[in-house]
Design an enzyme around this catalytic site. Structure first.
Site, PDB file in Angstrom:
ATOM      1  N   ILE A  14       0.831  -1.212   0.000  1.00  0.00           N
ATOM      2  CA  ILE A  14       0.000   0.000   0.000  1.00  0.00           C
ATOM      3  C   ILE A  14       0.868   1.266   0.000  1.00  0.00           C
ATOM      4  CG2 ILE A  14      -1.794   1.264   1.264  1.00  0.00           C
ATOM      5  CD1 ILE A  14      -2.722  -1.453   2.443  1.00  0.00           C
ATOM      6  N   ASP A  33      11.840   2.289   5.382  1.00  0.00           N
ATOM      7  CA  ASP A  33      11.354   0.904   5.328  1.00  0.00           C
ATOM      8  C   ASP A  33      12.527  -0.004   5.680  1.00  0.00           C
ATOM      9  OD1 ASP A  33      10.415  -1.732   4.217  1.00  0.00           O
ATOM     10  OD2 ASP A  33       8.746  -0.509   3.523  1.00  0.00           O
ATOM     11  N   ASP A  53      14.893   0.704  10.475  1.00  0.00           N
ATOM     12  CA  ASP A  53      13.820   0.054  11.231  1.00  0.00           C
ATOM     13  C   ASP A  53      13.210   1.058  12.201  1.00  0.00           C
ATOM     14  OD1 ASP A  53      13.337  -3.245  11.933  1.00  0.00           O
ATOM     15  OD2 ASP A  53      12.418  -1.694  13.185  1.00  0.00           O
ATOM     16  N   ALA A  76       4.181   1.441   7.883  1.00  0.00           N
ATOM     17  CA  ALA A  76       5.078   0.344   8.264  1.00  0.00           C
ATOM     18  C   ALA A  76       4.478  -0.478   9.394  1.00  0.00           C
ATOM     19  CB  ALA A  76       6.434   0.903   8.696  1.00  0.00           C
ATOM     20  N   ASN A  94       5.143  -3.206  16.302  1.00  0.00           N
ATOM     21  CA  ASN A  94       4.284  -2.222  15.607  1.00  0.00           C
ATOM     22  C   ASN A  94       4.025  -1.032  16.530  1.00  0.00           C
ATOM     23  OD1 ASN A  94       4.037  -3.856  13.369  1.00  0.00           O
ATOM     24  ND2 ASN A  94       1.943  -4.511  13.765  1.00  0.00           N
ATOM     25  N   SER A 118      -6.997  -0.456  11.069  1.00  0.00           N
ATOM     26  CA  SER A 118      -7.629  -1.617  10.449  1.00  0.00           C
ATOM     27  C   SER A 118      -9.000  -1.889  11.054  1.00  0.00           C
ATOM     28  CB  SER A 118      -6.710  -2.821  10.691  1.00  0.00           C
ATOM     29  OG  SER A 118      -7.394  -4.012  10.445  1.00  0.00           O
ATOM     30  N   TYR A 142      -2.876  -8.512  16.557  1.00  0.00           N
ATOM     31  CA  TYR A 142      -2.654  -7.514  15.495  1.00  0.00           C
ATOM     32  C   TYR A 142      -3.625  -6.348  15.660  1.00  0.00           C
ATOM     33  CZ  TYR A 142      -3.295  -5.401  10.883  1.00  0.00           C
ATOM     34  OH  TYR A 142      -3.455  -4.494   9.854  1.00  0.00           O
ATOM     35  N   LYS A 146      -3.055  -2.166  16.562  1.00  0.00           N
ATOM     36  CA  LYS A 146      -3.588  -1.038  15.788  1.00  0.00           C
ATOM     37  C   LYS A 146      -4.364  -0.100  16.711  1.00  0.00           C
ATOM     38  CE  LYS A 146      -2.040  -1.958  11.810  1.00  0.00           C
ATOM     39  NZ  LYS A 146      -1.137  -1.037  11.140  1.00  0.00           N
ATOM     40  N   GLY A 278     -12.389 -17.354  14.637  1.00  0.00           N
ATOM     41  CA  GLY A 278     -12.267 -15.891  14.732  1.00  0.00           C
ATOM     42  C   GLY A 278     -12.701 -15.134  13.492  1.00  0.00           C
TER      43      GLY A 278
HETATM   44  N1  LIG Z   1      -3.377  -4.935   3.215  1.00  0.00           N
HETATM   45  C1  LIG Z   1      -4.510  -4.772   3.898  1.00  0.00           C
HETATM   46  O1  LIG Z   1      -5.586  -5.294   3.502  1.00  0.00           O
HETATM   47  C2  LIG Z   1      -4.523  -3.971   5.170  1.00  0.00           C
HETATM   48  C3  LIG Z   1      -5.721  -3.846   5.884  1.00  0.00           C
HETATM   49  C4  LIG Z   1      -5.732  -3.061   7.047  1.00  0.00           C
HETATM   50  C5  LIG Z   1      -4.582  -2.413   7.461  1.00  0.00           C
HETATM   51  N2  LIG Z   1      -3.428  -2.584   6.764  1.00  0.00           N
HETATM   52  C6  LIG Z   1      -2.220  -1.895   7.264  1.00  0.00           C
HETATM   53  O2  LIG Z   1      -1.662  -1.127   6.226  1.00  0.00           O
HETATM   54  C7  LIG Z   1      -0.243  -1.029   6.394  1.00  0.00           C
HETATM   55  C8  LIG Z   1       0.445  -1.383   5.079  1.00  0.00           C
HETATM   56  O3  LIG Z   1       0.046  -2.707   4.724  1.00  0.00           O
HETATM   57  P1  LIG Z   1       0.586  -3.429   3.417  1.00  0.00           P
HETATM   58  O4  LIG Z   1      -0.501  -4.329   2.961  1.00  0.00           O
HETATM   59  O5  LIG Z   1       1.183  -2.456   2.493  1.00  0.00           O
HETATM   60  O6  LIG Z   1       1.730  -4.339   4.066  1.00  0.00           O
HETATM   61  P2  LIG Z   1       3.213  -4.659   3.532  1.00  0.00           P
HETATM   62  O7  LIG Z   1       3.719  -5.754   4.410  1.00  0.00           O
HETATM   63  O8  LIG Z   1       3.214  -4.865   2.073  1.00  0.00           O
HETATM   64  O9  LIG Z   1       3.973  -3.296   3.849  1.00  0.00           O
HETATM   65  C9  LIG Z   1       4.465  -2.974   5.128  1.00  0.00           C
HETATM   66  C10 LIG Z   1       5.841  -2.390   4.934  1.00  0.00           C
HETATM   67  O10 LIG Z   1       6.377  -2.013   6.217  1.00  0.00           O
HETATM   68  C11 LIG Z   1       7.737  -2.447   6.299  1.00  0.00           C
HETATM   69  N3  LIG Z   1       7.997  -2.617   7.744  1.00  0.00           N
HETATM   70  C12 LIG Z   1       7.396  -3.469   8.605  1.00  0.00           C
HETATM   71  N4  LIG Z   1       7.870  -3.281   9.853  1.00  0.00           N
HETATM   72  C13 LIG Z   1       8.786  -2.268   9.794  1.00  0.00           C
HETATM   73  C14 LIG Z   1       9.620  -1.622  10.743  1.00  0.00           C
HETATM   74  N5  LIG Z   1       9.622  -1.982  12.033  1.00  0.00           N
HETATM   75  N6  LIG Z   1      10.442  -0.638  10.314  1.00  0.00           N
HETATM   76  C15 LIG Z   1      10.469  -0.250   8.999  1.00  0.00           C
HETATM   77  N7  LIG Z   1       9.713  -0.844   8.064  1.00  0.00           N
HETATM   78  C16 LIG Z   1       8.872  -1.841   8.444  1.00  0.00           C
HETATM   79  C17 LIG Z   1       7.810  -3.717   5.453  1.00  0.00           C
HETATM   80  O11 LIG Z   1       9.091  -3.997   4.936  1.00  0.00           O
HETATM   81  C18 LIG Z   1       6.825  -3.385   4.324  1.00  0.00           C
HETATM   82  O12 LIG Z   1       7.480  -2.755   3.232  1.00  0.00           O
HETATM   83  C19 LIG Z   1       0.120  -1.965   7.538  1.00  0.00           C
HETATM   84  O13 LIG Z   1       0.298  -1.196   8.713  1.00  0.00           O
HETATM   85  C20 LIG Z   1      -1.110  -2.859   7.667  1.00  0.00           C
HETATM   86  O14 LIG Z   1      -1.285  -3.311   8.983  1.00  0.00           O
HETATM   87  C21 LIG Z   1      -3.368  -3.334   5.632  1.00  0.00           C
END
Ligand SMILES: NC(=O)c1ccc[n+]([C@@H]2O[C@H](COP(=O)([O-])OP(=O)(O)OC[C@H]3O[C@@H](n4cnc5c(N)ncnc54)[C@H](O)[C@@H]3O)[C@@H](O)[C@H]2O)c1
Length: 317
Positions: A14, A33, A53, A76, A94, A118, A142, A146, A278
């Site tokens: 995203i 990232d 990180d 992230a 997180n 979320s 999780y 959030k 769940g």
């Molecule tokens: N995909 C969905 O349907 C969905 C739904 C609800 C919420 N979200 C939230 O949206 C956000 C993005 O989701 P996504 O689908 O793009 O996930 P993704 O895993 O593709 O992207 C997350 C990114 O964060 C980076 N990352 C993780 N932990 C990190 C840290 N400690 N330091 C630096 N970088 C870190 C990862 O390398 C990755 O590039 C997340 O927070 C996720 O919880 C996603």
């Protein structure tokens, strides 16, 4: 006005779409990232990438020292629901990451954060469509991370005047023009695509005896491009807010499979398994607040999401 936006998680599914769209609108983008799941190639050459990180304040601070950040989009994080129940220590990161980010925002005078929250914060729905006043009782760790991050942002808004917009996403799907292929598919549409392209034999539908129109779970799928439109609109919101992002149109798993069959023109091998503990029967967003506060409305249909994902997977399989 053109701004400098720090995008955490900008190499992920995203976040990378946010990077692309912000740059297209003339903003300067700084990405942090750790590339644990994200891919450098998704960031593109126009954004400045810090491989860092969020749990290391020192690593993260470099991005703040080097750039005059106007606002943060915070994507992230780790997002696998089942893994969060088996490895809570990983998912606690997180929360640590969010706290580090907020501390640096306070230190460097950055006053605006848009946060990826979320629908998992709600837990078992007491009614559908779910509005933002629905009780928040997460059923997995999780979802708790959030919700906890939202609460911490609320405190930082009081203590440091940082305004926050927590966007509670429902099921994000589709491709944002970067031909994204999920390296670790856990969501339904990427899993269907893996079946379509032969990486998996069958799609196992978990439960066919839910109290829904066809017995399979109903979810609210929102296109990733529409989702990022809402983030960009949220940059202009002058107050803090919690906002659902969904279409309000529930689609069952079976309907999603049938729609995919129609788009690609061939059947998908399906098996039925037991319900997954769940999993609520139905999760559907009320998006009235998003419409009212952001002037936002979803434009893409489920068919659009399937078509764009199909094109993305076709390119790399
Ligand atoms: N995909 C969905 O349907 C969905 C739904 C609800 C919420 N979200 C939230 O949206 C956000 C993005 O989701 P996504 O689908 O793009 O996930 P993704 O895993 O593709 O992207 C997350 C990114 O964060 C980076 N990352 C993780 N932990 C990190 C840290 N400690 N330091 C630096 N970088 C870190 C990862 O390398 C990755 O590039 C997340 O927070 C996720 O919880 C996603």
């Amino acid at each position: 006005m053109k701004k400098t936006i720090l995008v955490t998680g900008g190499a992920g599914y995203i976040g990378s779409v946010a990077v692309k769209m912000l740059i297209a609108q003339g903003h300067k983008v700084v990405v942090v990232d750790n590339l644990s799941k994200g891919l450098q190639k998704l960031v593109g050459k126009k954004a400045k990438l810090y491989k860092a990180d969020l749990t290391s304040q020192d690593q993260l601070e470099k991005a703040f020292k080097d750039n005059k950040i106007d606002a943060v989009m915070h994507f992230a994080g780790y997002k696998a629901v089942e893994e969060s129940m088996q490895n809570p220590a990983k998912y606690s990161l997180n929360i640590t990451g969010t706290i580090n980010l907020l501390n640096l925002m306070a230190k460097y005078g950055v006053k605006k954060i848009i946060y990826s929250s979320s629908a998992a914060v709600y837990g078992e729905p007491k009614y559908n469509p779910i509005d933002e006043s629905h009780p928040t009782e997460p059923m997995n760790y999780y979802g708790f991370t959030k919700l906890e991050s939202e609460r911490i942002m609320e405190w930082y808004s009081k203590l440091h005047g940082i305004s926050y917009v927590a966007l509670r996403y429902f099921n994000v799907a589709g491709d944002g023009g970067l031909s994204y292929v999920d390296p670790d598919a856990k969501n339904i549409l990427p899993i269907i695509m893996e079946v379509v392209f032969g990486k998996r034999e069958t799609l196992v539908i978990m439960g066919k005896d839910y109290p829904t129109r066809d017995g399979t779970c109903i979810r609210d799928y929102i296109d990733v491009n529409d989702l990022i439109d809402a983030h960009i609109l949220a940059l202009r919101l002058e107050k803090s807010a919690i906002i659902n992002l969904g279409t309000s149109n529930g689609v069952s798993v079976k309907e999603l499979v049938d729609a995919t069959t129609n788009v690609i023109g061939k059947p998908i091998k399906v098996e039925y398994g037991p319900r997954r503990p769940g999993d609520p029967a139905e999760l559907c967003a009320s998006n009235d607040r998003a419409k009212k506060l952001l002037g936002w409305a979803p434009k893409k249909t489920v068919k659009d999401m399937i078509s764009s994902a199909y094109k993305a997977y076709k390119k790399s399989f």
